[in-house]
Design a protein around this motif. Structure first.
Motif, PDB file in Angstrom:
ATOM      1  N   TYR B  48       0.820  -1.194   0.000  1.00 29.43           N
ATOM      2  CA  TYR B  48       0.000   0.000   0.000  1.00 29.43           C
ATOM      3  C   TYR B  48       0.857   1.248   0.000  1.00 29.43           C
ATOM      4  O   TYR B  48       2.008   1.235   0.440  1.00 29.43           O
ATOM      5  CB  TYR B  48      -1.033  -0.005   1.124  1.00 29.43           C
ATOM      6  N   PHE B  49       0.264   2.297  -0.554  1.00 24.25           N
ATOM      7  CA  PHE B  49       0.898   3.599  -0.710  1.00 24.25           C
ATOM      8  C   PHE B  49       0.135   4.645   0.100  1.00 24.25           C
ATOM      9  O   PHE B  49      -1.090   4.572   0.213  1.00 24.25           O
ATOM     10  CB  PHE B  49       0.865   4.047  -2.181  1.00 24.25           C
ATOM     11  N   ASN B  50       0.877   5.605   0.622  1.00 21.32           N
ATOM     12  CA  ASN B  50       0.256   6.776   1.221  1.00 21.32           C
ATOM     13  C   ASN B  50       0.911   8.004   0.607  1.00 21.32           C
ATOM     14  O   ASN B  50       2.151   8.121   0.645  1.00 21.32           O
ATOM     15  CB  ASN B  50       0.422   6.773   2.740  1.00 21.32           C
ATOM     16  N   ASN B  51       0.098   8.878   0.037  1.00 20.95           N
ATOM     17  CA  ASN B  51       0.639  10.047  -0.670  1.00 20.95           C
ATOM     18  C   ASN B  51       1.696   9.640  -1.702  1.00 20.95           C
ATOM     19  O   ASN B  51       2.770  10.245  -1.776  1.00 20.95           O
ATOM     20  CB  ASN B  51       1.208  11.060   0.327  1.00 20.95           C
ATOM     21  N   ASN B  52       1.395   8.600  -2.446  1.00 23.62           N
ATOM     22  CA  ASN B  52       2.208   8.087  -3.555  1.00 23.62           C
ATOM     23  C   ASN B  52       3.476   7.370  -3.112  1.00 23.62           C
ATOM     24  O   ASN B  52       4.261   6.929  -3.953  1.00 23.62           O
ATOM     25  CB  ASN B  52       2.599   9.193  -4.556  1.00 23.62           C
ATOM     26  N   VAL B  53       3.710   7.268  -1.824  1.00 21.46           N
ATOM     27  CA  VAL B  53       4.923   6.633  -1.310  1.00 21.46           C
ATOM     28  C   VAL B  53       4.584   5.229  -0.813  1.00 21.46           C
ATOM     29  O   VAL B  53       3.634   5.068  -0.037  1.00 21.46           O
ATOM     30  CB  VAL B  53       5.533   7.464  -0.167  1.00 21.46           C
ATOM     31  N   PRO B  54       5.352   4.215  -1.235  1.00 19.12           N
ATOM     32  CA  PRO B  54       5.084   2.860  -0.715  1.00 19.12           C
ATOM     33  C   PRO B  54       5.398   2.793   0.775  1.00 19.12           C
ATOM     34  O   PRO B  54       6.496   3.148   1.200  1.00 19.12           O
ATOM     35  CB  PRO B  54       6.020   1.977  -1.550  1.00 19.12           C
ATOM     36  N   ILE B  55       4.401   2.349   1.559  1.00 14.82           N
ATOM     37  CA  ILE B  55       4.565   2.304   3.011  1.00 14.82           C
ATOM     38  C   ILE B  55       4.945   0.901   3.478  1.00 14.82           C
ATOM     39  O   ILE B  55       5.784   0.726   4.339  1.00 14.82           O
ATOM     40  CB  ILE B  55       3.281   2.757   3.724  1.00 14.82           C
ATOM     41  N   ASP B  56       4.314  -0.097   2.913  1.00 11.58           N
ATOM     42  CA  ASP B  56       4.534  -1.468   3.344  1.00 11.58           C
ATOM     43  C   ASP B  56       4.376  -2.391   2.139  1.00 11.58           C
ATOM     44  O   ASP B  56       3.283  -2.512   1.600  1.00 11.58           O
ATOM     45  CB  ASP B  56       3.532  -1.839   4.435  1.00 11.58           C
ATOM     46  N   ASP B  57       5.471  -2.993   1.739  1.00 11.52           N
ATOM     47  CA  ASP B  57       5.420  -3.924   0.600  1.00 11.52           C
ATOM     48  C   ASP B  57       5.753  -5.336   1.043  1.00 11.52           C
ATOM     49  O   ASP B  57       6.131  -6.182   0.220  1.00 11.52           O
ATOM     50  CB  ASP B  57       6.353  -3.470  -0.524  1.00 11.52           C
ATOM     51  N   SER B  58       5.608  -5.601   2.322  1.00 13.84           N
ATOM     52  CA  SER B  58       5.988  -6.913   2.846  1.00 13.84           C
ATOM     53  C   SER B  58       5.100  -8.034   2.325  1.00 13.84           C
ATOM     54  O   SER B  58       5.460  -9.206   2.407  1.00 13.84           O
ATOM     55  CB  SER B  58       5.973  -6.902   4.378  1.00 13.84           C
ATOM     56  N   GLY B  59       3.948  -7.677   1.775  1.00 13.60           N
ATOM     57  CA  GLY B  59       3.064  -8.689   1.223  1.00 13.60           C
ATOM     58  C   GLY B  59       3.369  -9.072  -0.210  1.00 13.60           C
ATOM     59  O   GLY B  59       2.785 -10.024  -0.732  1.00 13.60           O
ATOM     60  N   MET B  60       4.272  -8.365  -0.838  1.00 13.31           N
ATOM     61  CA  MET B  60       4.629  -8.693  -2.221  1.00 13.31           C
ATOM     62  C   MET B  60       5.328 -10.044  -2.219  1.00 13.31           C
ATOM     63  O   MET B  60       6.334 -10.237  -1.539  1.00 13.31           O
ATOM     64  CB  MET B  60       5.543  -7.624  -2.807  1.00 13.31           C
ATOM     65  N   PRO B  61       4.811 -10.995  -3.000  1.00 14.24           N
ATOM     66  CA  PRO B  61       5.293 -12.375  -2.889  1.00 14.24           C
ATOM     67  C   PRO B  61       6.768 -12.560  -3.231  1.00 14.24           C
ATOM     68  O   PRO B  61       7.441 -13.330  -2.583  1.00 14.24           O
ATOM     69  CB  PRO B  61       4.397 -13.152  -3.841  1.00 14.24           C
ATOM     70  N   GLU B  62       7.250 -11.883  -4.219  1.00 14.53           N
ATOM     71  CA  GLU B  62       8.656 -12.062  -4.610  1.00 14.53           C
ATOM     72  C   GLU B  62       9.039 -10.954  -5.577  1.00 14.53           C
ATOM     73  O   GLU B  62       8.222 -10.097  -5.918  1.00 14.53           O
ATOM     74  CB  GLU B  62       8.854 -13.444  -5.244  1.00 14.53           C
ATOM     75  N   ASP B  63      10.308 -10.993  -5.989  1.00 12.64           N
ATOM     76  CA  ASP B  63      10.835  -9.896  -6.807  1.00 12.64           C
ATOM     77  C   ASP B  63      10.174  -9.784  -8.169  1.00 12.64           C
ATOM     78  O   ASP B  63      10.341  -8.772  -8.845  1.00 12.64           O
ATOM     79  CB  ASP B  63      12.348 -10.079  -6.993  1.00 12.64           C
ATOM     80  N   ARG B  64       9.457 -10.787  -8.571  1.00 14.18           N
ATOM     81  CA  ARG B  64       8.769 -10.713  -9.860  1.00 14.18           C
ATOM     82  C   ARG B  64       7.639  -9.672  -9.823  1.00 14.18           C
ATOM     83  O   ARG B  64       7.156  -9.232 -10.854  1.00 14.18           O
ATOM     84  CB  ARG B  64       8.189 -12.075 -10.236  1.00 14.18           C
ATOM     85  N   PHE B  65       7.225  -9.302  -8.627  1.00 18.64           N
ATOM     86  CA  PHE B  65       6.146  -8.337  -8.452  1.00 18.64           C
ATOM     87  C   PHE B  65       6.737  -6.964  -8.135  1.00 18.64           C
ATOM     88  O   PHE B  65       7.637  -6.835  -7.304  1.00 18.64           O
ATOM     89  CB  PHE B  65       5.227  -8.759  -7.297  1.00 18.64           C
ATOM     90  N   SER B  66       6.191  -5.939  -8.791  1.00 20.91           N
ATOM     91  CA  SER B  66       6.589  -4.578  -8.473  1.00 20.91           C
ATOM     92  C   SER B  66       5.380  -3.670  -8.630  1.00 20.91           C
ATOM     93  O   SER B  66       4.494  -3.944  -9.447  1.00 20.91           O
ATOM     94  CB  SER B  66       7.734  -4.105  -9.377  1.00 20.91           C
ATOM     95  N   ALA B  67       5.338  -2.610  -7.854  1.00 22.74           N
ATOM     96  CA  ALA B  67       4.220  -1.668  -7.924  1.00 22.74           C
ATOM     97  C   ALA B  67       4.760  -0.250  -7.901  1.00 22.74           C
ATOM     98  O   ALA B  67       5.768   0.027  -7.253  1.00 22.74           O
ATOM     99  CB  ALA B  67       3.253  -1.881  -6.760  1.00 22.74           C
ATOM    100  N   LYS B  68       4.076   0.607  -8.631  1.00 23.71           N
ATOM    101  CA  LYS B  68       4.455   2.010  -8.684  1.00 23.71           C
ATOM    102  C   LYS B  68       3.229   2.891  -8.554  1.00 23.71           C
ATOM    103  O   LYS B  68       2.117   2.493  -8.901  1.00 23.71           O
ATOM    104  CB  LYS B  68       5.174   2.326 -10.004  1.00 23.71           C
ATOM    105  N   MET B  69       3.465   4.090  -8.066  1.00 20.35           N
ATOM    106  CA  MET B  69       2.398   5.091  -8.026  1.00 20.35           C
ATOM    107  C   MET B  69       3.029   6.417  -8.412  1.00 20.35           C
ATOM    108  O   MET B  69       3.456   7.191  -7.541  1.00 20.35           O
ATOM    109  CB  MET B  69       1.754   5.161  -6.646  1.00 20.35           C
TER     110      MET B  69
END
Lengths: 115, 116
Positions: B48-69
């Motif tokens: 999840y992001f707050n004000n466009n900044v990633p706050i917690d990405d610990s749920g991302m399963p592995e490096d194959r996943f990436s998210a941007k805002m």
């Protein structure tokens, strides 16, 4: 680690019946609890949000209660209608500084209201 | 407001391909969440992001996943390379912001991803 359990997993009732859905959570240090509805193939719709300092919230035929100390919440649906058929999920928010907003969801109760 | 908008609604791709899921949050909302729903694991928060900044990405399963805002009105979740076990419904949600004492998360309709 927070765990959220919903009982029953499925419920089928005749139209007009009052019913209660149950949600329990293992860590009572929550910031709020939210009840959602999910229709097949659709996203989640927020129904009610109860803050940790509150005991219950009401919206129309829905009433949600929260007993934080015992780790339980119930969703009461009065005079059920076929349109209430859906999966109902509860989710807890720890809102601790380190975890921020991290909803933990139960697996849901699939409700069928028969005409 | 149209609510949270996600695209595409359905995506079928072959293993190894790159997949990009898109989300437009509700205007004025400061927090954005990506979830994954499967029969086996239920609903899981990925990032999840707050004000466009990633706050917690610990749920991302592995490096194959990436998210941007890149801005307040758009977010992407990318899977590269995709695998059959990534098949799931991916939801985006937004909320007014973490600073408020009481808030609700509003969910989009989801993207049903099938990786063959």
């Amino acid at each position: 680690k927070q765990e959220v359990t919903q009982i029953p997993a499925a419920l089928s009732v005749p139209e007009g019946e009052n019913l209660v859905l149950n949600c329990s959570f293992t860590d009572s240090a929550i910031y709020n609890l939210q009840w959602f509805r999910q229709d097949p193939g659709k996203g989640l719709t927020s129904l009610l949000l109860i803050q940790s300092s509150q005991r219950e919230q009401t919206s129309g035929r829905l009433n949600a209660s929260l007993d934080k100390s015992s780790g339980r919440s119930t969703l009461y649906i009065a005079a059920s209608q076929p349109g209430d058929s859906a999966t109902y999920l509860c989710a807890v928010d720890p809102r601790k500084e380190t975890s921020g907003s991290r909803l933990t969801f139960g697996e849901g109760t699939q409700l069928t209201v028969n005409p | 407001d149209a609510g949270v908008i996600q695209s595409p609604r359905h995506e079928v791709t072959e293993m190894g391909q790159e997949v990009t899921l898109r989300c437009k949050p509700i205007s004025g909302h400061n927090s954005l969440f990506w979830y994954r729903q499967t029969m086996m694991r239920g609903l899981e928060l990925l990032i999840y992001f707050n004000n466009n900044v990633p706050i917690d990405d610990s749920g991302m399963p592995e490096d194959r996943f990436s998210a941007k805002m890149p801005n307040a009105s758009f977010s992407t979740l990318k899977i590269q390379p995709s695998e059959p076990r990534d098949s799931a419904v991916y939801f985006c949600a937004s909320s007014p912001g973490l600073a408020l004492p009481s808030y609700e998360q509003y969910f989009g309709p989801g993207t049903r991803l099938t990786v063959t």
